[in-house]
Design a protein around this motif. Structure first.
Motif, PDB file in Angstrom:
ATOM      1  N   ARG A 105       0.817  -1.222   0.000  1.00  0.00           N
ATOM      2  CA  ARG A 105       0.000   0.000   0.000  1.00  0.00           C
ATOM      3  C   ARG A 105       0.851   1.273   0.000  1.00  0.00           C
ATOM      4  O   ARG A 105       0.480   2.270  -0.602  1.00  0.00           O
ATOM      5  CB  ARG A 105      -0.946  -0.003   1.196  1.00  0.00           C
ATOM      6  N   ALA A 106       1.990   1.224   0.664  1.00  0.00           N
ATOM      7  CA  ALA A 106       2.833   2.415   0.784  1.00  0.00           C
ATOM      8  C   ALA A 106       3.657   2.686  -0.467  1.00  0.00           C
ATOM      9  O   ALA A 106       3.999   3.839  -0.740  1.00  0.00           O
ATOM     10  CB  ALA A 106       3.760   2.280   1.988  1.00  0.00           C
ATOM     11  N   ALA A 107       3.982   1.651  -1.245  1.00  0.00           N
ATOM     12  CA  ALA A 107       4.935   1.828  -2.333  1.00  0.00           C
ATOM     13  C   ALA A 107       4.420   1.458  -3.717  1.00  0.00           C
ATOM     14  O   ALA A 107       5.132   1.654  -4.697  1.00  0.00           O
ATOM     15  CB  ALA A 107       6.194   1.006  -2.038  1.00  0.00           C
ATOM     16  N   HIS A 108       3.205   0.951  -3.811  1.00  0.00           N
ATOM     17  CA  HIS A 108       2.709   0.433  -5.089  1.00  0.00           C
ATOM     18  C   HIS A 108       1.264   0.862  -5.325  1.00  0.00           C
ATOM     19  O   HIS A 108       0.550   1.193  -4.381  1.00  0.00           O
ATOM     20  CB  HIS A 108       2.809  -1.091  -5.108  1.00  0.00           C
ATOM     21  N   GLU A 109       0.859   0.795  -6.568  1.00  0.00           N
ATOM     22  CA  GLU A 109      -0.530   1.131  -6.900  1.00  0.00           C
ATOM     23  C   GLU A 109      -1.481  -0.006  -6.537  1.00  0.00           C
ATOM     24  O   GLU A 109      -2.613   0.236  -6.116  1.00  0.00           O
ATOM     25  CB  GLU A 109      -0.652   1.449  -8.386  1.00  0.00           C
ATOM     26  N   ILE A 110      -1.022  -1.236  -6.746  1.00  0.00           N
ATOM     27  CA  ILE A 110      -1.827  -2.411  -6.397  1.00  0.00           C
ATOM     28  C   ILE A 110      -0.904  -3.505  -5.888  1.00  0.00           C
ATOM     29  O   ILE A 110       0.316  -3.453  -6.072  1.00  0.00           O
ATOM     30  CB  ILE A 110      -2.665  -2.957  -7.587  1.00  0.00           C
ATOM     31  N   GLY A 111      -1.510  -4.518  -5.282  1.00  0.00           N
ATOM     32  CA  GLY A 111      -0.800  -5.733  -4.903  1.00  0.00           C
ATOM     33  C   GLY A 111      -1.329  -6.884  -5.732  1.00  0.00           C
ATOM     34  O   GLY A 111      -2.488  -6.868  -6.166  1.00  0.00           O
ATOM     35  N   ALA A 112      -0.483  -7.881  -5.966  1.00  0.00           N
ATOM     36  CA  ALA A 112      -0.903  -9.067  -6.712  1.00  0.00           C
ATOM     37  C   ALA A 112      -0.126 -10.269  -6.197  1.00  0.00           C
ATOM     38  O   ALA A 112       0.978 -10.133  -5.648  1.00  0.00           O
ATOM     39  CB  ALA A 112      -0.677  -8.884  -8.208  1.00  0.00           C
ATOM     40  N   LEU A 113      -0.711 -11.435  -6.392  1.00  0.00           N
ATOM     41  CA  LEU A 113      -0.045 -12.693  -6.051  1.00  0.00           C
ATOM     42  C   LEU A 113      -0.716 -13.829  -6.789  1.00  0.00           C
ATOM     43  O   LEU A 113      -1.870 -13.726  -7.203  1.00  0.00           O
ATOM     44  CB  LEU A 113      -0.060 -12.941  -4.535  1.00  0.00           C
ATOM     45  N   GLY A 114       0.026 -14.896  -6.957  1.00  0.00           N
ATOM     46  CA  GLY A 114      -0.528 -16.141  -7.481  1.00  0.00           C
ATOM     47  C   GLY A 114      -0.786 -17.049  -6.300  1.00  0.00           C
ATOM     48  O   GLY A 114       0.145 -17.426  -5.593  1.00  0.00           O
ATOM     49  N   ALA A 115      -2.041 -17.388  -6.070  1.00  0.00           N
ATOM     50  CA  ALA A 115      -2.411 -18.148  -4.874  1.00  0.00           C
ATOM     51  C   ALA A 115      -2.387 -19.649  -5.129  1.00  0.00           C
ATOM     52  O   ALA A 115      -2.646 -20.114  -6.235  1.00  0.00           O
ATOM     53  CB  ALA A 115      -3.820 -17.743  -4.416  1.00  0.00           C
ATOM     54  N   SER A 116      -2.096 -20.386  -4.078  1.00  0.00           N
ATOM     55  CA  SER A 116      -2.281 -21.835  -4.087  1.00  0.00           C
ATOM     56  C   SER A 116      -3.710 -22.108  -3.635  1.00  0.00           C
ATOM     57  O   SER A 116      -4.356 -21.253  -3.026  1.00  0.00           O
ATOM     58  CB  SER A 116      -1.298 -22.503  -3.135  1.00  0.00           C
ATOM     59  N   GLU A 117      -4.181 -23.303  -3.897  1.00  0.00           N
ATOM     60  CA  GLU A 117      -5.531 -23.662  -3.461  1.00  0.00           C
ATOM     61  C   GLU A 117      -5.683 -23.514  -1.952  1.00  0.00           C
ATOM     62  O   GLU A 117      -6.676 -22.986  -1.460  1.00  0.00           O
ATOM     63  CB  GLU A 117      -5.849 -25.096  -3.897  1.00  0.00           C
ATOM     64  N   ALA A 118      -4.667 -23.936  -1.218  1.00  0.00           N
ATOM     65  CA  ALA A 118      -4.717 -23.850   0.246  1.00  0.00           C
ATOM     66  C   ALA A 118      -4.709 -22.407   0.730  1.00  0.00           C
ATOM     67  O   ALA A 118      -5.271 -22.093   1.774  1.00  0.00           O
ATOM     68  CB  ALA A 118      -3.543 -24.606   0.856  1.00  0.00           C
ATOM     69  N   GLY A 119      -4.072 -21.507  -0.015  1.00  0.00           N
ATOM     70  CA  GLY A 119      -3.959 -20.120   0.397  1.00  0.00           C
ATOM     71  C   GLY A 119      -5.169 -19.257   0.106  1.00  0.00           C
ATOM     72  O   GLY A 119      -5.331 -18.187   0.703  1.00  0.00           O
ATOM     73  N   VAL A 120      -6.039 -19.692  -0.802  1.00  0.00           N
ATOM     74  CA  VAL A 120      -7.171 -18.860  -1.229  1.00  0.00           C
ATOM     75  C   VAL A 120      -8.033 -18.372  -0.068  1.00  0.00           C
ATOM     76  O   VAL A 120      -8.294 -17.164   0.039  1.00  0.00           O
ATOM     77  CB  VAL A 120      -8.017 -19.583  -2.306  1.00  0.00           C
ATOM     78  N   PRO A 121      -8.500 -19.230   0.848  1.00  0.00           N
ATOM     79  CA  PRO A 121      -9.343 -18.720   1.946  1.00  0.00           C
ATOM     80  C   PRO A 121      -8.620 -17.671   2.799  1.00  0.00           C
ATOM     81  O   PRO A 121      -9.222 -16.692   3.234  1.00  0.00           O
ATOM     82  CB  PRO A 121      -9.669 -19.969   2.775  1.00  0.00           C
ATOM     83  N   GLY A 157      -6.311  -3.891  -3.563  1.00  0.00           N
ATOM     84  CA  GLY A 157      -6.421  -2.493  -3.987  1.00  0.00           C
ATOM     85  C   GLY A 157      -6.652  -2.399  -5.478  1.00  0.00           C
ATOM     86  O   GLY A 157      -6.843  -3.392  -6.169  1.00  0.00           O
ATOM     87  N   GLY A 158      -6.649  -1.168  -5.963  1.00  0.00           N
ATOM     88  CA  GLY A 158      -6.772  -0.937  -7.393  1.00  0.00           C
ATOM     89  C   GLY A 158      -8.162  -1.047  -7.971  1.00  0.00           C
ATOM     90  O   GLY A 158      -8.322  -1.048  -9.192  1.00  0.00           O
ATOM     91  N   GLU A 159      -9.170  -1.130  -7.113  1.00  0.00           N
ATOM     92  CA  GLU A 159     -10.526  -1.285  -7.636  1.00  0.00           C
ATOM     93  C   GLU A 159     -10.875  -0.191  -8.641  1.00  0.00           C
ATOM     94  O   GLU A 159     -11.508  -0.464  -9.655  1.00  0.00           O
ATOM     95  CB  GLU A 159     -11.562  -1.294  -6.499  1.00  0.00           C
ATOM     96  N   SER A 160     -10.458   1.037  -8.375  1.00  0.00           N
ATOM     97  CA  SER A 160     -10.803   2.131  -9.281  1.00  0.00           C
ATOM     98  C   SER A 160      -9.866   2.196 -10.487  1.00  0.00           C
ATOM     99  O   SER A 160     -10.210   2.794 -11.499  1.00  0.00           O
ATOM    100  CB  SER A 160     -10.780   3.470  -8.535  1.00  0.00           C
ATOM    101  N   GLU A 161      -8.683   1.578 -10.405  1.00  0.00           N
ATOM    102  CA  GLU A 161      -7.721   1.623 -11.497  1.00  0.00           C
ATOM    103  C   GLU A 161      -7.923   0.524 -12.529  1.00  0.00           C
ATOM    104  O   GLU A 161      -7.492   0.649 -13.664  1.00  0.00           O
ATOM    105  CB  GLU A 161      -6.278   1.526 -10.963  1.00  0.00           C
ATOM    106  N   LEU A 162      -8.522  -0.585 -12.129  1.00  0.00           N
ATOM    107  CA  LEU A 162      -8.597  -1.755 -12.990  1.00  0.00           C
ATOM    108  C   LEU A 162      -9.915  -1.844 -13.745  1.00  0.00           C
ATOM    109  O   LEU A 162     -10.973  -1.549 -13.195  1.00  0.00           O
ATOM    110  CB  LEU A 162      -8.406  -3.026 -12.163  1.00  0.00           C
ATOM    111  N   ASP A 163      -9.818  -2.272 -14.989  1.00  0.00           N
ATOM    112  CA  ASP A 163     -10.985  -2.517 -15.820  1.00  0.00           C
ATOM    113  C   ASP A 163     -11.182  -4.025 -15.890  1.00  0.00           C
ATOM    114  O   ASP A 163     -10.415  -4.724 -16.556  1.00  0.00           O
ATOM    115  CB  ASP A 163     -10.754  -1.938 -17.219  1.00  0.00           C
ATOM    116  N   PRO A 164     -12.205  -4.572 -15.222  1.00  0.00           N
ATOM    117  CA  PRO A 164     -12.391  -6.025 -15.211  1.00  0.00           C
ATOM    118  C   PRO A 164     -12.737  -6.594 -16.587  1.00  0.00           C
ATOM    119  O   PRO A 164     -12.616  -7.795 -16.801  1.00  0.00           O
ATOM    120  CB  PRO A 164     -13.527  -6.249 -14.210  1.00  0.00           C
TER     121      PRO A 164
END
Length: 178
Positions: A105-121, A157-164
């Protein structure tokens, strides 16, 4: 008592660097962790969870560029999020993520990651949201479809920046693209 500290790769002492690499290979195993995966953790901020001076958790936030429509977004991409098996389900992952998300949040416009099945919840409970559309990578030969990643990329984050309705495209790297 667990303490969390944040350090850039350039300031990570050799013992901590070695311990982080060993932890990732130990928890993920040789089938799911490669040297390329480890290299994806380098060059950014490492969040280290220490208990009694011993490394029990790690997360890295590295800068990447994601493209969505005509927008290029400075992205804090999470890599190597792991807690030692015998210390899981004790809140250490949450402590790691609190700090990693602060860095995002302090240094980037958005965060992203590739989740594992176990990590999703875990990620959903923290407010990360699944990218609903197709994923791509921008490579040496142009855009390359990464359909195997569809449904596994999560954003903060990035809800307002991203076009789904537009594609989500990552920058190129060796190994796993996302």
């Amino acid at each position: 008592m667990v303490t969390v500290r944040t350090v850039h790769t350039a300031d990570l002492d050799p013992a901590d660097r070695r311990a982080a690499r060993e932890l990732l290979f130990e928890v993920f195993g040789a089938d799911d962790m490669t040297e390329e995966d480890w290299s994806h953790c380098l060059g950014g901020m490492h969040v280290l969870a220490l208990e009694g001076g011993r490394l029990v958790g790690h997360a890295a936030v590295v800068q990447r560029r994601l493209m969505n429509g005509d927008r290029i977004l400075r992205t804090g991409y999470l890599e190597g999020v792991v807690v030692r098996r015998d210390r899981q389900r004790r809140g250490i992952g949450g402590q790691l993520m609190d700090e990693a998300e602060r860095v995002v949040r302090a240094a980037h416009e958005i965060g992203a990651l590739g989740a594992s099945e176990a990590g999703v919840p875990f990620y959903l409970a923290r407010g990360w949201r699944r990218w609903p559309g197709p994923t791509w990578a921008l490579g040496p030969n142009g855009r390359q479809r990464t359909a195997e990643e569809d449904g596994w990329i999560y954003l903060l984050g990035g809800e307002s920046e991203l076009d789904p309705a537009a594609d989500l495209v990552c920058d190129w790297r060796e190994g796993d693209l996302w």
